[in-house]
Design an enzyme around this catalytic site. Sequence first.
Site, PDB file in Angstrom:
ATOM      1  N   TYR A  95     -10.688  -9.438  10.742  1.00 53.10           N
ATOM      2  CA  TYR A  95     -11.079 -10.131   9.514  1.00 53.10           C
ATOM      3  C   TYR A  95     -11.396 -11.591   9.772  1.00 53.10           C
ATOM      4  CZ  TYR A  95      -9.395  -5.906   7.256  1.00 53.10           C
ATOM      5  OH  TYR A  95      -9.213  -4.600   6.879  1.00 53.10           O
ATOM      6  N   GLN A 128       0.810  -1.211   0.000  1.00 51.92           N
ATOM      7  CA  GLN A 128       0.000   0.000   0.000  1.00 51.92           C
ATOM      8  C   GLN A 128       0.851   1.272   0.000  1.00 51.92           C
ATOM      9  OE1 GLN A 128      -2.507  -0.471   3.456  1.00 51.92           O
ATOM     10  NE2 GLN A 128      -3.563  -2.250   2.604  1.00 51.92           N
ATOM     11  N   GLU A 133     -14.058   4.922  10.452  1.00 55.35           N
ATOM     12  CA  GLU A 133     -14.419   6.043  11.310  1.00 55.35           C
ATOM     13  C   GLU A 133     -14.163   7.399  10.661  1.00 55.35           C
ATOM     14  OE1 GLU A 133     -13.295   3.799  15.560  1.00 55.35           O
ATOM     15  OE2 GLU A 133     -12.277   5.660  14.974  1.00 55.35           O
ATOM     16  N   HIS A 149      -0.736  -0.139   5.630  1.00 59.39           N
ATOM     17  CA  HIS A 149      -1.131   0.956   6.518  1.00 59.39           C
ATOM     18  C   HIS A 149      -0.069   2.041   6.679  1.00 59.39           C
ATOM     19  CE1 HIS A 149      -4.144  -2.012   8.629  1.00 59.39           C
ATOM     20  NE2 HIS A 149      -4.283  -1.954   7.307  1.00 59.39           N
ATOM     21  N   TYR A 168      -7.637   7.861  20.215  1.00 58.22           N
ATOM     22  CA  TYR A 168      -8.812   7.424  19.462  1.00 58.22           C
ATOM     23  C   TYR A 168      -9.069   5.921  19.542  1.00 58.22           C
ATOM     24  CZ  TYR A 168      -9.388  12.189  18.201  1.00 58.22           C
ATOM     25  OH  TYR A 168      -9.608  13.542  18.304  1.00 58.22           O
TER      26      TYR A 168
END
Length: 368
Positions: free
Chosen positions: A265, A88, A244, A152, A254
Amino acid sequence: MAFSKIVSASLAAGGLALSLAGSAVALDTSAGTMRAEAVASGFATPWAVAFPPDGGFLVSEKEGRLWIVRDGEASRIDGLPDILTQGQGGLLDILVPRDFAETRQVYLTHAKRQSGGSGTALSVGRLSEDGTTLEGTEVIFEMAEGSSGGRHFGSRLVEGEDGKLYMTIGERGDRPAAQDLARHNGSVLRLNRDGSVPSDNPFVGQDGAQPAIWSYGHRNPQGAAMDGEGRIWVNEHGARGGDEVNLIRKGANYGWPVIAYGRHYSGGEIGEGTEKEGMEQPVHYWDPSIAPSGMTFYDGRVSDWQGDAFVGALKFDYIARLSGDPLREVEQIEGLETRRVRDVRTGPDGYLWFISEDRGTVYRLVPE
């Protein structure tokens, strides 16, 4: 910006053929029928779009290429930092600061090879007058510390009302790291324009804490924007459910992976539930997950949308409109053009611009 004709440019650098096109498809929206105009296509995994005030627009490709499109031509920009393309990660967000006319600075977030693996970094360079080169490009910040894997990285970049840079970083697939203030994983950072740390950041002077951290406990924030009141918001990917939208507060936690509105998953429960004292609640969440990405608060020509948030959905191929107090999803704008919406911006022309990653195209929504 007018794109009234189709111009094809075969670009030797990278062998990419781009088309600047005036083709349009009608989409039904709450504000009436809109034309989804394709303003540039032919990109490979486009990630972000940004607008220098002297005209045209910039587009990043995750594979490590940056383009400028203006005056009917698309050109690849040289002088980029070393960029690692892994999973990613790659070339990610673009920020053109408000003082670009004086500084010509362009900021980029990207993946970078590091000791122990890789991580998210921030670079800045000066865009040459002819738009062909980033001059004097340097890495001014990189996350600590590198880790393995390609998941990520985040990463979005917002210039705050205070002139500081707010940069999102994912937890790199290392869930506990999002609660570890000794690491940048899973955080929103607040930096000076030179990559240094502002003295009034919440964890400055705290033993064992990274002083650049502004908020933490995030999973993978891939959208960020400032609203009309100067507040910073992010959207972030949950696991299976629990994407979110968060209003970012100084020093706030958070919750990831201690609390979450979703499951792993595998189907297993995450952490301790959905609430815990000392941890923030999302303003809005999606279940099932939409895989949110780029985000903007609209300030343009369509009066019905003023002040609303728009978020790209990678998974379900639409643009979400969020409105009200608190923000809630009130509309889904969708069509063949909204396949894997990676970025959403309010353009300088007052129209809503977006990137379809699947179609390799930058679009704008123009009222009929």
